[in-house]
Write a protein that holds these residues in place. Structure first.
Motif, PDB file in Angstrom:
ATOM      1  N   SER A  24       0.801  -1.181  -0.055  1.00 35.40           N
ATOM      2  CA  SER A  24      -0.036   0.087   0.172  1.00 35.40           C
ATOM      3  C   SER A  24       0.914   1.139   0.076  1.00 35.40           C
ATOM      4  O   SER A  24       0.660   2.332  -0.843  1.00 35.40           O
ATOM      5  CB  SER A  24      -0.877   0.027   1.287  1.00 35.40           C
ATOM      6  OG  SER A  24      -1.897  -1.023   1.049  1.00 35.40           O
ATOM      7  N   THR A  47       2.120   2.093  -3.432  1.00 32.50           N
ATOM      8  CA  THR A  47       1.018   2.146  -4.241  1.00 32.50           C
ATOM      9  C   THR A  47       0.554   3.809  -4.192  1.00 32.50           C
ATOM     10  O   THR A  47       0.441   4.598  -5.143  1.00 32.50           O
ATOM     11  CB  THR A  47      -0.470   1.668  -4.027  1.00 32.50           C
ATOM     12  OG1 THR A  47      -0.174   0.255  -4.334  1.00 32.50           O
ATOM     13  CG2 THR A  47      -1.576   2.127  -4.629  1.00 32.50           C
ATOM     14  N   ARG A  85       3.301   5.797  -5.476  1.00 29.29           N
ATOM     15  CA  ARG A  85       2.923   6.055  -7.234  1.00 29.29           C
ATOM     16  C   ARG A  85       1.865   7.045  -7.190  1.00 29.29           C
ATOM     17  O   ARG A  85       2.135   7.991  -8.314  1.00 29.29           O
ATOM     18  CB  ARG A  85       2.521   4.589  -7.719  1.00 29.29           C
ATOM     19  CG  ARG A  85       3.705   3.622  -7.849  1.00 29.29           C
ATOM     20  CD  ARG A  85       3.224   2.520  -8.535  1.00 29.29           C
ATOM     21  NE  ARG A  85       4.103   1.271  -8.741  1.00 29.29           N
ATOM     22  CZ  ARG A  85       4.374   0.306  -7.688  1.00 29.29           C
ATOM     23  NH1 ARG A  85       3.611   0.396  -6.471  1.00 29.29           N
ATOM     24  NH2 ARG A  85       5.298  -0.504  -7.806  1.00 29.29           N
ATOM     25  N   ARG A 143      -2.909   1.783 -13.211  1.00 35.49           N
ATOM     26  CA  ARG A 143      -2.118   1.355 -12.097  1.00 35.49           C
ATOM     27  C   ARG A 143      -1.014   2.326 -11.680  1.00 35.49           C
ATOM     28  O   ARG A 143      -0.070   1.788 -11.064  1.00 35.49           O
ATOM     29  CB  ARG A 143      -1.794  -0.092 -12.333  1.00 35.49           C
ATOM     30  CG  ARG A 143      -2.879  -0.899 -12.341  1.00 35.49           C
ATOM     31  CD  ARG A 143      -3.248  -2.320 -11.651  1.00 35.49           C
ATOM     32  NE  ARG A 143      -1.891  -2.896 -11.989  1.00 35.49           N
ATOM     33  CZ  ARG A 143      -1.835  -3.691 -13.281  1.00 35.49           C
ATOM     34  NH1 ARG A 143      -2.562  -3.939 -13.831  1.00 35.49           N
ATOM     35  NH2 ARG A 143      -0.448  -4.372 -13.364  1.00 35.49           N
ATOM     36  N   TYR A 144      -1.068   3.866 -12.112  1.00 36.36           N
ATOM     37  CA  TYR A 144      -0.047   4.545 -11.574  1.00 36.36           C
ATOM     38  C   TYR A 144       1.310   4.147 -11.811  1.00 36.36           C
ATOM     39  O   TYR A 144       2.137   4.320 -10.806  1.00 36.36           O
ATOM     40  CB  TYR A 144      -0.257   4.765  -9.899  1.00 36.36           C
ATOM     41  CG  TYR A 144      -1.639   5.492  -9.759  1.00 36.36           C
ATOM     42  CD1 TYR A 144      -1.797   6.847  -9.932  1.00 36.36           C
ATOM     43  CD2 TYR A 144      -2.595   4.908  -9.257  1.00 36.36           C
ATOM     44  CE1 TYR A 144      -3.144   7.348  -9.550  1.00 36.36           C
ATOM     45  CE2 TYR A 144      -3.760   5.369  -8.910  1.00 36.36           C
ATOM     46  CZ  TYR A 144      -4.068   6.784  -9.154  1.00 36.36           C
ATOM     47  OH  TYR A 144      -5.112   7.389  -8.777  1.00 36.36           O
ATOM     48  N   SER A 202       1.520  -0.590 -10.212  1.00 35.81           N
ATOM     49  CA  SER A 202       1.256  -0.937  -9.175  1.00 35.81           C
ATOM     50  C   SER A 202       0.538  -2.259  -9.292  1.00 35.81           C
ATOM     51  O   SER A 202      -0.512  -2.376 -10.254  1.00 35.81           O
ATOM     52  CB  SER A 202       0.195  -0.059  -8.068  1.00 35.81           C
ATOM     53  OG  SER A 202      -0.199  -0.758  -6.910  1.00 35.81           O
ATOM     54  N   THR A 235      -3.887  -4.405  -4.371  1.00 31.56           N
ATOM     55  CA  THR A 235      -3.047  -4.057  -3.079  1.00 31.56           C
ATOM     56  C   THR A 235      -3.568  -3.384  -1.871  1.00 31.56           C
ATOM     57  O   THR A 235      -3.162  -3.379  -0.967  1.00 31.56           O
ATOM     58  CB  THR A 235      -1.777  -3.223  -3.637  1.00 31.56           C
ATOM     59  OG1 THR A 235      -2.324  -1.796  -4.073  1.00 31.56           O
ATOM     60  CG2 THR A 235      -1.013  -3.807  -4.920  1.00 31.56           C
ATOM     61  N   LEU A 236      -4.710  -2.848  -2.107  1.00 31.31           N
ATOM     62  CA  LEU A 236      -5.675  -1.905  -1.016  1.00 31.31           C
ATOM     63  C   LEU A 236      -6.522  -2.691  -0.433  1.00 31.31           C
ATOM     64  O   LEU A 236      -7.467  -3.302  -1.260  1.00 31.31           O
ATOM     65  CB  LEU A 236      -5.828  -0.691  -1.800  1.00 31.31           C
ATOM     66  CG  LEU A 236      -4.793   0.481  -2.225  1.00 31.31           C
ATOM     67  CD1 LEU A 236      -5.515   1.621  -2.945  1.00 31.31           C
ATOM     68  CD2 LEU A 236      -3.733   0.731  -1.357  1.00 31.31           C
ATOM     69  N   GLN A 266     -10.690  -4.270  -5.346  1.00 26.49           N
ATOM     70  CA  GLN A 266     -10.257  -2.773  -5.742  1.00 26.49           C
ATOM     71  C   GLN A 266     -10.463  -2.500  -7.051  1.00 26.49           C
ATOM     72  O   GLN A 266     -11.063  -1.429  -7.581  1.00 26.49           O
ATOM     73  CB  GLN A 266      -8.798  -2.854  -5.774  1.00 26.49           C
ATOM     74  CG  GLN A 266      -7.833  -1.684  -5.764  1.00 26.49           C
ATOM     75  CD  GLN A 266      -6.417  -1.562  -5.673  1.00 26.49           C
ATOM     76  OE1 GLN A 266      -5.980  -2.361  -4.975  1.00 26.49           O
ATOM     77  NE2 GLN A 266      -5.549  -0.666  -6.497  1.00 26.49           N
TER      78      GLN A 266
END
Length: 392
Positions: free
Chosen positions: A136, A139, A142, A183-184, A192, A196-197, A273
Motif C-alpha cells: 500500500s 501504491t 506512485r 495502475r499509476y 502497482s 494491493t489496497l 479494488q
C-alpha cells in the motif's frame, strides 16, 4: 504510550463499514461547492460556461472520491485522521469560494486549493502506511508521483491566460483520471500490482450513495431558493412540482434497485479494488454529473418558464437526465449482469425530445423530462415485481 501510524488504519469490524461522523462533516464542504457550481451555471449557461462546468464536475468528483478511498483505508475516529479531514475541509471551502471565478481572477487560488487537497491527502496516506504495509505504501508513492505532475499543471494553469488555463487543467485532469486505469505506472518502478489496497466495498458504496444524496439535496435547495424568487411567474408552481418530482424519481431509480446491489457486488467480489474503480470511481461520475445538470435545467426552467426552448439550455434540461439514466444503467448492469431496458428506453426518449426543443417552451421540456423519468421508474418497478416470483 504513543500512538503509532499502524493504529491509523481502519479496523476490520462491522462499524468500520459505516460512514463516520467526521466523513459526513467533511461532505458539507461539497454541499457548498455544488451550490456554487449550480448557481454559476444557472446564471449564465452558455456553451463556454457549460464546458467549464464539466471540468469543475470532474475536479470536484475526483478530489472527493479519492478522499473517500483514503478514509476507506484509515480510521477516521483517530485524531490525526480527523485533523486531516479538517485541513481538507478548509482547502475545500477556499476551492468552492474560488470556483465561480476560477477562469477569471481566482484561477491560481482554485488551483492551489485543489492541488493542496490532492497532495496533502496522498502524503498523509503515504506516511500512514510507512512501515505497516509495503504494498500500500508503494501504491500511494506512485499516486503521489502522479499527483505531483498533475498539480504542476493545475498551478501552471492558474498562472496562465484563460484559454491556456483550460488546456492545462484538462491535461491535469486527464493525467489524474488515467492514473487508476494505468495502475499509476512510474518509470523504473512499474505499475502497482492489482488488489494491493485492503478496501471495504460496502463502505465505498455507502459513501457514494451519500454523495448522490448530497447532489439530490443540492437540487432541492437551489430549486426551492429559485422558486421562492420567481413565485410571481404563472408557470412557477407547475415547474416546481415537476422539479421536485424528478428529484424524488431520481432518488427512487438510484436507491430502489441499484445502490444495494452495487454494495453487495463490491463486497462479495474477488477483486474489490478493481470492481470499486469501475463501479464507483468512474461509474458514479455520470450519475453525479447528471444530477447537477438536471438541477441547472430546473433552475433555468423556473426563471424562464415561458421562454421558447433553446439548444443552449437543452443539454441541462434533457442531457442531465440522460447522463443520470446512463450512469445508473451502467451501475445496475455491472452489479447484477441484468441490463435495465427501462433505462435504455428512457435515454432514447429523452434524446428524441431534442427534436422538439425549438418548438415548445422551457416548462414543457421540463414536464417531458420529468414524465420520462417517472415512466422509467414505473417500468422498472413493474418489471422487478414480475421477476420476484420467478426468482423465488
Amino acid at each position: 504510550m504513543t500512538e503509532s501510524n499502524h493504529d491509523w488504519l481502519r479496523k476490520d469490524d462491522v462499524q468500520s463499514t459505516k460512514a463516520s461522523f467526521p466523513e459526513l462533516f467533511f461532505d458539507l464542504v461539497f454541499v457548498f461547492a455544488l451550490i456554487q457550481l449550480s448557481e454559476t451555471l444557472a446564471s449564465d449557461f452558455s456553451i463556454g460556461i457549460a464546458a467549464e462546468a464539466i471540468l469543475f464536475i470532474f475536479a470536484l468528483w475526483w478530489v472527493w472520491i479519492h478522499t473517500t478511498w483514503v478514509t476507506n483505508l484509515l480510521d477516521t475516529e483517530i485524531e490525526p485522521v480527523r485533523l486531516l479531514l479538517f485541513v481538507l475541509m478548509f482547502c475545500g471551502i477556499v476551492l468552492a469560494i474560488a470556483l465561480p471565478k476560477a477562469f477569471t481572477d481566482m484561477g491560481l487560488v482554485f488551483a492551489l486549493a485543489y492541488s493542496a487537497m490532492q497532495l496533502i491527502r496522498s502524503l498523509f496516506a503515504l506516511y500512514a502506511f510507512r512501515g505497516t504495509d509495503a504494498a500500500s505504501f508503494m501504491t500511494f508513492f506512485r499516486i503521489t508521483a502522479w499527483l505531483a505532475v498533475s498539480s504542476a499543471l493545475w498551478i501552471a494553469g492558474g498562472l496562465a491566460e484563460p484559454q491556456m488555463r483550460a488546456t492545462l487543467w484538462i491535461a491535469a485532469l486527464a493525467i489524474e483520471y488515467a492514473g487508476p486505469a494505468m495502475r499509476y505506472w512510474v518509470p523504473s518502478i512499474g505499475a502497482s500490482p492489482p488488489e494491493t489496497l485492503d478496501i471495504s466495498g460496502e463502505h465505498l458504496a455507502e459513501r457514494c450513495a451519500l454523495f448522490v444524496i448530497i447532489a439530490l439535496g443540492e437540487t432541492i435547495l437551489t430549486t426551492g431558493k429559485n422558486a421562492a424568487s420567481h413565485m410571481d411567474n404563472a408557470g412557477t408552481p407547475l415547474v416546481l412540482c415537476c422539479a421536485f418530482l424528478s428529484t424524488i424519481v431520481m432518488w427512487w431509480i438510484y436507491f430502489h434497485d441499484g445502490q444495494e446491489k452495487a454494495a453487495d457486488k463490491a463486497e462479495e467480489t474477488a477483486q474489490p479494488q478493481a470492481t470499486a474503480q469501475y463501479l464507483f470511481t468512474y461509474g458514479h461520475l455520470p450519475i453525479v454529473a447528471g444530477i447537477i445538470l438536471t438541477a441547472v435545467g430546473e433552475d433555468f426552467s423556473l426563471s424562464h418558464p415561458q421562454e421558447e426552448g433553446s439548444y443552449t439550455y437543452a443539454p441541462a434540461l434533457l442531457g442531465g437526465p440522460i447522463l443520470f439514466l446512463a450512469g445508473t444503467a451502467w451501475m445496475k448492469t455491472v452489479s447484477s449482469r441484468f441490463i435495465p431496458y427501462s433505462h435504455a428506453a428512457g435515454v432514447i426518449l429523452l434524446a428524441a425530445c431534442f427534436l422538439s426543443v425549438p418548438f415548445i417552451a422551457n416548462f414543457a421540456i421540463q414536464v417531458l423530462a420529468t414524465a420520462i423519468l417517472l415512466f422509467v421508474a414505473v417500468w422498472e418497478y413493474v418489471a422487478l415485481r414480475r421477476r420476484m416470483p420467478r426468482a423465488a
